[in-house]
Design a protein around this motif. Sequence first.
Motif, PDB file in Angstrom:
ATOM      1  N   PHE A   1       6.448   6.786  -5.567  1.00  0.00           N
ATOM      2  CA  PHE A   1       5.133   6.152  -5.667  1.00  0.00           C
ATOM      3  C   PHE A   1       4.079   7.251  -5.706  1.00  0.00           C
ATOM      4  CE2 PHE A   1       7.999   3.294  -3.496  1.00  0.00           C
ATOM      5  CZ  PHE A   1       7.809   2.092  -4.161  1.00  0.00           C
ATOM      6  N   TRP A   2       2.913   6.903  -6.232  1.00  0.00           N
ATOM      7  CA  TRP A   2       1.790   7.831  -6.184  1.00  0.00           C
ATOM      8  C   TRP A   2       0.964   7.532  -4.938  1.00  0.00           C
ATOM      9  CZ3 TRP A   2       2.489   5.464 -11.230  1.00  0.00           C
ATOM     10  CH2 TRP A   2       2.987   6.332 -12.193  1.00  0.00           C
ATOM     11  N   ALA A   3       0.607   8.550  -4.206  1.00  0.00           N
ATOM     12  CA  ALA A   3      -0.271   8.352  -3.050  1.00  0.00           C
ATOM     13  C   ALA A   3      -1.611   7.827  -3.542  1.00  0.00           C
ATOM     14  CB  ALA A   3      -0.457   9.672  -2.309  1.00  0.00           C
ATOM     15  N   THR A   4      -2.102   6.790  -2.877  1.00  0.00           N
ATOM     16  CA  THR A   4      -3.428   6.285  -3.237  1.00  0.00           C
ATOM     17  C   THR A   4      -4.487   6.796  -2.263  1.00  0.00           C
ATOM     18  OG1 THR A   4      -3.260   4.257  -1.936  1.00  0.00           O
ATOM     19  CG2 THR A   4      -2.389   4.179  -4.171  1.00  0.00           C
TER      20      THR A   4
ATOM     21  N   VAL B   1      -4.302  15.502   2.048  1.00  0.00           N
ATOM     22  CA  VAL B   1      -4.616  16.748   2.747  1.00  0.00           C
ATOM     23  C   VAL B   1      -3.940  16.710   4.116  1.00  0.00           C
ATOM     24  CG1 VAL B   1      -6.458  18.157   3.724  1.00  0.00           C
ATOM     25  CG2 VAL B   1      -6.826  16.950   1.565  1.00  0.00           C
TER      26      VAL B   1
ATOM     27  N   PHE C   1       3.202  -3.312  -1.906  1.00  0.00           N
ATOM     28  CA  PHE C   1       2.686  -1.950  -1.722  1.00  0.00           C
ATOM     29  C   PHE C   1       1.236  -2.066  -1.279  1.00  0.00           C
ATOM     30  CE2 PHE C   1       0.384   1.807  -2.893  1.00  0.00           C
ATOM     31  CZ  PHE C   1       1.271   2.853  -2.760  1.00  0.00           C
ATOM     32  N   ARG C   2       0.890  -1.446  -0.163  1.00  0.00           N
ATOM     33  CA  ARG C   2      -0.498  -1.439   0.311  1.00  0.00           C
ATOM     34  C   ARG C   2      -1.012  -0.008   0.370  1.00  0.00           C
ATOM     35  NH1 ARG C   2      -2.528  -5.611   3.599  1.00  0.00           N
ATOM     36  NH2 ARG C   2      -4.432  -4.338   3.589  1.00  0.00           N
ATOM     37  N   GLY C   3      -2.245   0.180  -0.012  1.00  0.00           N
ATOM     38  CA  GLY C   3      -2.921   1.459   0.154  1.00  0.00           C
ATOM     39  C   GLY C   3      -3.997   1.263   1.215  1.00  0.00           C
TER      40      GLY C   3
ATOM     41  N   LYS D   1       0.560  18.834  -4.207  1.00  0.00           N
ATOM     42  CA  LYS D   1      -0.292  18.201  -3.187  1.00  0.00           C
ATOM     43  C   LYS D   1       0.479  17.168  -2.374  1.00  0.00           C
ATOM     44  CE  LYS D   1      -4.425  18.952  -5.932  1.00  0.00           C
ATOM     45  NZ  LYS D   1      -5.400  18.367  -6.866  1.00  0.00           N
TER      46      LYS D   1
ATOM     47  N   TYR E   1      -6.961   3.089   0.543  1.00  0.00           N
ATOM     48  CA  TYR E   1      -7.620   2.503  -0.629  1.00  0.00           C
ATOM     49  C   TYR E   1      -8.518   1.356  -0.152  1.00  0.00           C
ATOM     50  CZ  TYR E   1      -8.028   0.626  -5.394  1.00  0.00           C
ATOM     51  OH  TYR E   1      -8.496   0.186  -6.607  1.00  0.00           O
ATOM     52  N   ASP E   2      -8.032   0.654   0.877  1.00  0.00           N
ATOM     53  CA  ASP E   2      -8.818  -0.440   1.443  1.00  0.00           C
ATOM     54  C   ASP E   2      -9.968   0.091   2.301  1.00  0.00           C
ATOM     55  OD1 ASP E   2      -6.868  -1.977   0.298  1.00  0.00           O
ATOM     56  OD2 ASP E   2      -5.913  -2.576   2.182  1.00  0.00           O
ATOM     57  N   TRP E   3      -9.665   1.106   3.098  1.00  0.00           N
ATOM     58  CA  TRP E   3     -10.672   1.674   4.009  1.00  0.00           C
ATOM     59  C   TRP E   3     -10.711   3.182   3.769  1.00  0.00           C
ATOM     60  CZ3 TRP E   3      -7.110  -1.998   5.951  1.00  0.00           C
ATOM     61  CH2 TRP E   3      -7.680  -3.242   6.242  1.00  0.00           C
TER      62      TRP E   3
ATOM     63  N   ARG F   1      -8.807   8.754   7.527  1.00  0.00           N
ATOM     64  CA  ARG F   1      -8.187  10.045   7.215  1.00  0.00           C
ATOM     65  C   ARG F   1      -8.184  10.958   8.431  1.00  0.00           C
ATOM     66  NH1 ARG F   1     -10.978  12.545   2.407  1.00  0.00           N
ATOM     67  NH2 ARG F   1      -9.998  14.465   3.056  1.00  0.00           N
TER      68      ARG F   1
ATOM     69  N   THR G   1       3.438  12.786  -4.505  1.00  0.00           N
ATOM     70  CA  THR G   1       4.510  11.879  -4.916  1.00  0.00           C
ATOM     71  C   THR G   1       5.295  11.482  -3.674  1.00  0.00           C
ATOM     72  OG1 THR G   1       4.661  12.923  -7.092  1.00  0.00           O
ATOM     73  CG2 THR G   1       6.530  11.582  -6.389  1.00  0.00           C
TER      74      THR G   1
END
Lengths: 380, 427
Positions: B128-131, B135, B175-177, B106, B180-182, B186, B109
């Motif tokens: 890092f893992w995508a937060t 897609v 590191f910011r996601g 997916k 993750y915040d909003w 997408r 990574t």
Amino acid sequence: MPAFLLAVPLLLSADPVSSDWPSAVAAIRAIDQHGRGHAEAARAWPRLAALPAERLEDLLAAFDGANPLAANWLRAAGETIIERDGLHKAPRQVLLDWVLDRKHDARGRQWAYELLLQIDSRAAEQLGPRLLDDPSAELRRDAVQGLIDKADALDRAGGDRPAIVGAYRQALKHAVDRDQVRAIADSLRRRGESVDLPRHFGLLQQWHLVGPFDNTAGKGFAAEYPPERALDLDAEYAGKHGPVRWLAHQTKGDEAAIDFNERLGEEKAVVAYAFARFSSPGKGEAELRFSSSNAVKVWLNGRQVAAFEIYHAGSQFDQYVARVELAEGANELLVKVCQNEQTQSWARAWKLQLRVCDRAGAGIARQEPVAPRSQPGESR
Amino acid sequence: MDSIENNADRSVRFRRSSARYWLWRAVVVCTAAFAASGGPAVFADDWPAFRGGARSGVATEKGLPETFDPSTGANVRWKAPLPGRGPSSPIILGDRVVVTAASGPKQATLHVICFDASSGRELWHRRFWATGHTVVDSFGGVAAPTPAGDAESIVAFYSSNDLVCLDLKGNLKWFRGLAYDWPQTRNDVGMASSPLIVGRTVIVQCENQGSSFAAGIDLGTGEDRWRIDRDRSAVWSSPTLLPGGEGESPLALLVGRAGLSAVDPANGKTVWSYEAACHTIASPAVAADRVFLPAIGIHALRADRSKAEAVKLWYEANLRSDNASPTLNDGRLYVIKPPGILLCADAENGSLRWQKRLTGPFWASPVVVDGRLWCVNHAGLVQMVTLSDDPKVENVSLGEEGVLASPAVGGGGIFFRTDRHLWKIAR
């Protein structure tokens, strides 16, 4: 007292890792949305990265309960440690135990697994049988691939058909990633075997549909049409062009997608609702994974669990994921699917595909063609 | 290919990592970039962001090869394998080349890899893992935005809206996601806008049909400095630096579907805006107070800070750029028009000087290297065009298809990034 003796207590307490490790971990784990906790975490991170590789277990323990942001800060510290001290200093047995202990955080286990593979490329083969039903799809993947490879090898060696089919069936039983599932299904079908992919993935196939309702200027997304207020599969509603009623619908093919254009007629600026009942073997956490090029809202057992007002910006299998709590036995799902007024050829799609699965992606929904027995509006 | 193909050892080179080298570089800090950006210590021949320091795709370094030949290895200094896919371009910071990638079924990574520019040796690699969700259209990739950097920091951004800041040694700064915040942020085709560093602020555009915004993030702490709502429609083009004049601070140009906004990097306030049906993938080219905006042709603008406005100087509908951004060099504007026609226009008035048919399609933006325009198409065909009134084209194939990344120039070479390799072309 000699001066050097004065330094002894200082030397004994000079282990920066053990002295303030808990506070450093706490600072990293306190990171939250919108950069909250960054200042403290940035000060703490070098202390984590100072951990000797021999003590990676302390870092792995910090993953348990960490949010996805904190997990990345922890991983970065771990990679810095390995780069500095060398992979040979990493405690192999600790990593092995950590991977196999399912009570630990999946990300920490995944990172430990990746380190193990770097230490010993045969680790995947050795661990494989014990990871086949792992709740982490990432940890399952190599194990499933091992079974696929064995089945392929058996095929190439001219093994007997039942043995080859059995090997692929064994792989399919554990496979959750779509590419692997499809590869196995193709192999089985080439040998005349049937594979029920919708059932494997937990794709819902039996639906009731109603529409169209109006979505001129996109206002239908927010509008609360009667199916959102109370569900009655025998009801007649005022639709965009006149009265509309629920229609029973069975999806076709492996994709098990509803094509509203085919069932309700192709048009623009419209809303349709899809209702399904499915059963779950138990109560607990699950995921609704769905795909649509259209704006969607989803209610499970009367509670809204997802809403995306996005039109024609790509669509793929498992495009959206909503984490939900299923009831044991019957569960009811209502989905609103809105088509906008774009006229480009690629904006024609008015579709929905939805599945119910566990966190790893294994299908768990079962459906029987039964009439609804409750009025969802009563619980909304 | 699993090992570095390295021709660097054939010659003894000045050790760029030495303190002496850095001292020397500090002396030759590019004053233009310094003044323009409010002080990020980028260097004259660095390539610190998408399309280079001035964001116009023009290399300042001289003495680079005019051509190369992968079949014989001529001028192919090294070629390093990459751990994952990515349309993102390399950036060059001193003796380091930094690339992002995404791997896994997916593409969840996320990688940041730093190579030694001279030898191609991997210096460090962070995962890092995508937060946010990953897609994307199968054509593109999660590692689509090009990273940005200065003398202290590297900022990597991904379609998952994860934003990573590292120091030049690979130590995590924050590191910011952002998804993750909003969580409604997408675009399932994939997001690709590259970050812009202006002084101590990182500017990102997350423009999509969900939660659509641009944000200024503190480079030192990773905390929000500002966030402004943007139109809820998808934009892939990148924020661009508009340098300030005497005594003026620079502005950040944000392309939207319905127009261009110039915002103050310090607070996100709009200083001026210009309405046009902007190209949502190509980014503007900038020189001093001139902006060349792709918007169904090119709109040439002059930014007037005293009046807080942009004045249209000319508009030329024929200069209709496709996905590659326009390039500006020596008073000439270069635009690649579908299906692969290179147009050369006078930047003063938009009049066409010449046109040349190339082999498209192009996703990578071309770069100017010492009087030649290097254009690489999706099939990996590098087309080197002499920038004269009688342009000649030389073709060299990388032998790798699916090239989306724009070349980068610096560190003594020209860098190509494919889904599988990072190439250095150097004498």
